[in-house]
Design an enzyme around this catalytic site. Structure first.
Site, PDB file in Angstrom:
ATOM      1  CB  ALA A 267      -0.933  -0.019   1.209  1.00 56.87           C
ATOM      2  NE  ARG A 268       6.092   0.299   3.733  1.00 54.03           N
ATOM      3  CZ  ARG A 268       6.677  -0.056   4.883  1.00 54.03           C
ATOM      4  NH1 ARG A 268       6.234   0.441   6.018  1.00 54.03           N
ATOM      5  NH2 ARG A 268       7.665  -0.914   4.897  1.00 54.03           N
ATOM      6  CD  GLU A 269       6.286  -1.159  -1.814  1.00 53.33           C
ATOM      7  OE1 GLU A 269       6.127  -1.667  -2.936  1.00 53.33           O
ATOM      8  OE2 GLU A 269       6.822  -1.759  -0.851  1.00 53.33           O
TER       9      GLU A 269
ATOM     10  NE  ARG B 243       8.380 -11.675   2.288  1.00 50.79           N
ATOM     11  CZ  ARG B 243       8.686 -10.604   1.566  1.00 50.79           C
ATOM     12  NH1 ARG B 243       7.995 -10.326   0.452  1.00 50.79           N
ATOM     13  NH2 ARG B 243       9.670  -9.803   1.902  1.00 50.79           N
TER      14      ARG B 243
ATOM     15  CD  GLU C 102      11.615  -3.220  -4.149  1.00 47.03           C
ATOM     16  OE1 GLU C 102      11.115  -2.098  -3.921  1.00 47.03           O
ATOM     17  OE2 GLU C 102      11.259  -4.263  -3.562  1.00 47.03           O
TER      18      GLU C 102
END
Ligand SMILES: *[C@@H]1O[C@H](CO)[C@@H](O)[C@H](O)[C@H]1NC(C)=O
Length: 422
Positions: free
Chosen positions: A183-185, A256, A385
């Site tokens: 979510a925070r990405e 995960r 990333e």
């Protein structure tokens, strides 16, 4: 009177972003042996890890968040393990308030103006969904929106299929891209939307749609995303409560939760861990949606990329042990080509991309989408990333344009690689 003014200011910000829970939290950059850094993730919020190759120490480096209560205990543990550390932020709550102010100034997370999408802001989930529907209505010969199912809290998850041949030409390779599993990405969703834009609206290279079909899932975890806007900017997981201990620690780490060596890593078994794998493989509706999107055209899917933030890395399988898949060399070469295309457009201050085996570059992980997609047969699969610069995942709206543009160059290069080898 003064007190009232202060309350109006502080109480308002508290209501908006929930940042007060990070009052006094500090960020530290910690460097140590890979196993020591890896061991932190089960107990601490690790914001990023940096591969050994980039540091002079030949070790792994991580950014961790320490609350005032836990700080002394962790710093003395770092000392006892000869891990070096430096403080890089004094009060996370202040940083989050600044970020929120900057986003509101760029009128973000509110409404699109007109029909287009701009690349200097962040949009909410309903705005993204509306835009996808508009695209499908405007470009019906190219774009199909799939209403793929509901999130745990009932939000509609949509993804797009882009094809000049309605997915009926089974000789064409397929590329699958997902974003915002974590979510925070936040910057991952604009990157996915920009890829759609380049393929459909700007049509920068017609061969990329003429000879390739695309499946793009721009906002895989809407519950977590909306929660990270309204309640907790640092939220990473889903918001599900189907596991024991969910009242205290809701949510599952979607990356995960895939069925590849799921359940074999003790550090992912604790529901309160930031990397909690969930009560069973594919327990999360959001992750089952990615699974069906991937399986829908599996035989001809050539490339899968999961967009994450941050760290400037292309990571390939395996993550569960430090061995390579049979096509490890090809994975590396294709990764280098994409990374090089991005680096050519990157800001001077950006870290150069690192391309490598996930377990070698970082450490062991289980249940990731990268490993699962490789295991089910997609030849090229990566965790990408994106850059965070000095902002970690709090990428300011003013950097979104840079990141979407340079990342598109990498994706286009990956697509050309697929075409040259399919
Ligand atoms: C490493 O994991 C892969 C699956 O991810 C498996 O195929 C391989 O046999 C494993 N290798 C070793 C040495 O355990």
């Amino acid at each position: 009177m003064t007190r009232l003014v202060i309350c109006v200011l502080l109480c308002a910000s508290a209501v908006l972003g929930g940042h007060e829970k990070y009052e006094g939290h500090q960020l530290y950059r910690v460097s140590g042996a890979n196993a020591d850094i890896a061991a932190l993730e089960a107990h601490l919020d690790l914001l990023s890890m940096t591969p050994a190759a980039r540091t002079t120490s030949g070790k792994l480096e991580a950014v961790v968040r320490l609350s005032p209560e836990e700080k002394a205990q962790w710093l003395s543990l770092f000392d006892s393990k000869s891990m070096t550390y430096t403080k890089i932020a004094d009060n996370l709550a202040d940083i989050l308030r600044e970020e929120e102010a900057s986003i509101q100034m760029s009128r973000a997370t509110v409404k699109r103006s007109g029909k287009s999408m701009s690349w200097d802001t962040y949009y909410r989930h309903d705005e993204i969904n509306d835009y996808l529907d508009e695209l499908a209505a405007t470009y019906p010969e190219l774009v199909t929106v799939i209403n793929a199912g509901l999130s745990y809290e009932g939000r509609q998850i949509k993804y797009v299929r882009i094809s000049t041949t309605r997915f009926e030409n089974l000789r064409k390779p397929v590329i699958v891209i997902d974003a915002m599993v974590h979510a925070r990405e936040w910057v991952t969703t604009p990157v996915a939307m920009y890829i759609i834009n380049q393929l459909v609206v700007d049509i920068v290279d017609r061969s990329l749609t003429e000879y390739i079909d695309w499946i793009i899932i721009p906002l895989a975890n809407p519950d977590g995303y909306e929660y990270s806007i309204d309640e907790d900017r640092m939220w990473r997981k889903t918001r599900s409560k189907n596991h024991e201990g969910a009242d205290e620690c809701p949510g599952v780490d979607g990356n995960r939760n895939f069925d590849h060596y799921w359940g074999t890593s003790p550090s992912s078994a604790d529901p309160c861990s930031i990397i909690y794998e969930g009560p069973s493989a594919f327990s999360e509706p959001e992750i089952r949606i990615i699974r069906s999107a991937v399986l829908s055209n599996l035989e001809r899917t050539a490339l899968y990329i999961s967009l994450h933030s941050y760290g400037n890395m292309f990571l390939y399988a395996w993550g569960n042990n430090a061995t390579l898949p049979a096509n490890g060399l090809i994975l590396h070469l294709a990764g280098i080509r994409m990374a090089t295309a991005i680096d050519e457009l990157a800001l001077d201050k950006a870290d150069r991309y690192v391309v490598g085996n996930a377990a070698q570059v970082l450490y062991f992980t289980t249940g990731t989408s990268r490993d699962w997609t490789r295991a089910v047969g997609i030849p090229l699969t990566y965790t990408l990333e994106l850059p965070g610069y000095e902002y970690n995942f709090l990428v300011p709206p003013s950097y979104v344009k840079q990141i979407v543009t340079e990342t598109w160059a990498g994706i286009a290069e990956g697509a050309k690689y697929v075409l040259s080898t399919w």
